[in-house]
Design a protein around this motif. Structure first.
Motif, PDB file in Angstrom:
ATOM      1  N   VAL A 223      78.574 -12.641  46.268  1.00 13.57           N
ATOM      2  CA  VAL A 223      78.716 -13.129  44.912  1.00 13.57           C
ATOM      3  C   VAL A 223      78.523 -11.794  43.982  1.00 13.57           C
ATOM      4  O   VAL A 223      77.554 -11.078  43.798  1.00 13.57           O
ATOM      5  CB  VAL A 223      77.918 -14.114  44.372  1.00 13.57           C
ATOM      6  N   ALA A 224      79.773 -11.434  43.172  1.00 15.75           N
ATOM      7  CA  ALA A 224      79.663 -10.376  42.093  1.00 15.75           C
ATOM      8  C   ALA A 224      79.609 -10.990  40.762  1.00 15.75           C
ATOM      9  O   ALA A 224      80.333 -12.140  40.511  1.00 15.75           O
ATOM     10  CB  ALA A 224      80.871  -9.457  42.352  1.00 15.75           C
TER      11      ALA A 224
ATOM     12  N   PRO B 110      76.429  -4.362  47.733  1.00 15.85           N
ATOM     13  CA  PRO B 110      77.879  -4.578  47.879  1.00 15.85           C
ATOM     14  C   PRO B 110      78.419  -4.487  49.212  1.00 15.85           C
ATOM     15  O   PRO B 110      79.473  -4.964  49.455  1.00 15.85           O
ATOM     16  CB  PRO B 110      78.384  -3.982  46.844  1.00 15.85           C
ATOM     17  N   ALA B 111      77.964  -3.371  49.961  1.00 18.27           N
ATOM     18  CA  ALA B 111      78.426  -3.113  51.128  1.00 18.27           C
ATOM     19  C   ALA B 111      77.689  -3.764  52.243  1.00 18.27           C
ATOM     20  O   ALA B 111      78.083  -3.312  53.480  1.00 18.27           O
ATOM     21  CB  ALA B 111      78.311  -1.492  51.455  1.00 18.27           C
ATOM     22  N   MET B 112      76.911  -4.823  52.226  1.00 21.29           N
ATOM     23  CA  MET B 112      76.461  -5.506  53.105  1.00 21.29           C
ATOM     24  C   MET B 112      77.445  -6.288  54.148  1.00 21.29           C
ATOM     25  O   MET B 112      78.471  -6.749  53.786  1.00 21.29           O
ATOM     26  CB  MET B 112      75.335  -6.642  52.433  1.00 21.29           C
TER      27      MET B 112
ATOM     28  N   LEU C  87      74.875 -10.680  44.353  1.00 18.08           N
ATOM     29  CA  LEU C  87      73.902 -11.467  44.944  1.00 18.08           C
ATOM     30  C   LEU C  87      74.657 -11.893  46.439  1.00 18.08           C
ATOM     31  O   LEU C  87      75.588 -12.478  46.401  1.00 18.08           O
ATOM     32  CB  LEU C  87      73.432 -12.836  44.618  1.00 18.08           C
ATOM     33  N   CYS C  88      73.949 -11.258  47.465  1.00 20.17           N
ATOM     34  CA  CYS C  88      74.429 -11.593  48.951  1.00 20.17           C
ATOM     35  C   CYS C  88      73.516 -12.779  49.378  1.00 20.17           C
ATOM     36  O   CYS C  88      72.406 -12.859  49.265  1.00 20.17           O
ATOM     37  CB  CYS C  88      74.446 -10.569  49.925  1.00 20.17           C
TER      38      CYS C  88
ATOM     39  N   LEU D 103      80.300  -2.689  37.676  1.00 14.07           N
ATOM     40  CA  LEU D 103      79.412  -1.381  37.642  1.00 14.07           C
ATOM     41  C   LEU D 103      77.983  -2.245  37.947  1.00 14.07           C
ATOM     42  O   LEU D 103      76.910  -1.276  38.606  1.00 14.07           O
ATOM     43  CB  LEU D 103      79.652  -1.042  36.394  1.00 14.07           C
ATOM     44  N   ASP D 104      77.488  -3.097  37.745  1.00 15.65           N
ATOM     45  CA  ASP D 104      76.306  -3.794  37.528  1.00 15.65           C
ATOM     46  C   ASP D 104      75.710  -3.670  38.932  1.00 15.65           C
ATOM     47  O   ASP D 104      74.565  -3.982  38.951  1.00 15.65           O
ATOM     48  CB  ASP D 104      76.147  -5.259  36.845  1.00 15.65           C
ATOM     49  N   TRP D 105      76.497  -3.945  40.042  1.00 14.27           N
ATOM     50  CA  TRP D 105      76.105  -3.675  41.432  1.00 14.27           C
ATOM     51  C   TRP D 105      74.950  -2.615  41.662  1.00 14.27           C
ATOM     52  O   TRP D 105      74.247  -2.563  42.460  1.00 14.27           O
ATOM     53  CB  TRP D 105      77.117  -3.872  42.106  1.00 14.27           C
ATOM     54  N   THR D 106      75.195  -1.498  40.708  1.00 13.07           N
ATOM     55  CA  THR D 106      74.488  -0.248  41.029  1.00 13.07           C
ATOM     56  C   THR D 106      73.174  -0.320  40.422  1.00 13.07           C
ATOM     57  O   THR D 106      72.497   0.748  40.467  1.00 13.07           O
ATOM     58  CB  THR D 106      75.166   0.960  40.449  1.00 13.07           C
ATOM     59  N   ALA D 107      72.773  -1.533  39.608  1.00 20.89           N
ATOM     60  CA  ALA D 107      71.184  -1.363  38.957  1.00 20.89           C
ATOM     61  C   ALA D 107      70.154  -1.537  39.851  1.00 20.89           C
ATOM     62  O   ALA D 107      70.334  -1.801  41.154  1.00 20.89           O
ATOM     63  CB  ALA D 107      71.395  -2.894  38.183  1.00 20.89           C
ATOM     64  N   ASP D 108      69.098  -0.881  39.265  1.00 20.22           N
ATOM     65  CA  ASP D 108      67.872  -0.940  39.906  1.00 20.22           C
ATOM     66  C   ASP D 108      67.385  -2.429  40.246  1.00 20.22           C
ATOM     67  O   ASP D 108      67.632  -3.016  39.324  1.00 20.22           O
ATOM     68  CB  ASP D 108      66.942  -0.040  39.557  1.00 20.22           C
ATOM     69  N   VAL D 109      66.561  -2.682  41.406  1.00 19.49           N
ATOM     70  CA  VAL D 109      65.798  -3.871  41.428  1.00 19.49           C
ATOM     71  C   VAL D 109      64.464  -3.555  41.575  1.00 19.49           C
ATOM     72  O   VAL D 109      63.977  -2.601  41.781  1.00 19.49           O
ATOM     73  CB  VAL D 109      66.386  -4.611  42.425  1.00 19.49           C
TER      74      VAL D 109
END
Length: 230
Positions: free
Chosen positions: A57-58, A91-93, A133-134, A224-230
């Protein structure tokens, strides 16, 4: 802002996908507004494969997640998911790295939670800057061959992002999406083959790039938000 809002309007429909979904039983049936309320629609795993699902989910902005709803009522209940693992900003999972990547939270669902569509609390401190979120559905309630989900909803709020964080995300975007060197090198450098020329010496011959080296389809449409730090 309250952290109890349904974030359905913050889902990036074009960049969301599901691996191992059955034909006509796509992820949108359980997540998209209007579809998930239709009792005749559901997300189902491919009956010719197995019960597992990987829902990627993006979101169209960074979000904070405090809970998730997973519903499987009636006939779906015994086929509803049991063991679920959640991964943030991957995202590449795919199925091959579900054991390698860090799990943000693991859920073991009860049939009563599925029937009620209850909000399942998440560890709020771990889900502060979620661009994607995967959801890895590892098993279902009755070990059946097909897993069914009627509805998935995400509970939380939008996350505040500073201009510095946006610039950082922009700078990281190529490597975050494509693992640039590993994925792009085959496209930019055609494979070579060696053949004997008339003089008996090796001659380097460039061969056409193979199609299987192409960049995965999860490209710039993912936010772009997929690249955020967690």
């Amino acid at each position: 802002m309250s952290a109890t809002k349904d974030l359905v309007d913050m889902i990036d429909i074009a960049a969301t996908e599901c691996l191992n979904e059955g034909n006509g039983r796509e992820w949108a049936n359980a997540i998209k507004q209007g579809y998930r309320e239709d009792a005749g629609l559901y997300l189902g795993s491919d009956p010719e494969c197995d019960e597992q699902l990987l829902i990627k989910v993006a979101f169209n902005q960074l979000v904070k997640l405090s809970g998730i709803v997973v519903r499987a009522k009636g006939v779906s209940e015994t086929q509803g998911p049991k063991k679920i693992k959640l991964y943030i900003n991957q995202p590449a999972m795919d199925f091959s790295n579900t054991k390698k990547l860090p799990v943000a939270q693991e859920l073991n669902l009860e049939s009563s939670q599925l029937e009620e569509g209850a909000v399942i609390p998440l560890n709020f401190t771990k889900f502060q800057k979620v661009g994607g979120l995967c959801i890895f559905v590892q098993s279902n309630q009755s070990d059946e061959e097909v897993t069914r989900i009627d509805k998935i909803a995400f509970i939380g709020e939008g996350a505040q992002v500073s201009s510095g964080e946006l610039k950082k995300a922009e700078a990281r975007k190529p490597s975050a999406f494509f693992a640039a060197e590993d994925v792009l090198r085959p496209l930019l450098t055609p494979p070579r083959d060696s053949r004997d020329d008339a003089a008996g010496e090796k001659e380097l011959v460039f061969l056409p790039a193979r199609r299987e080296s192409a960049v995965p389809r999860t490209t710039s449409s993912i936010p772009l938000d997929w690249t955020a730090d967690v």
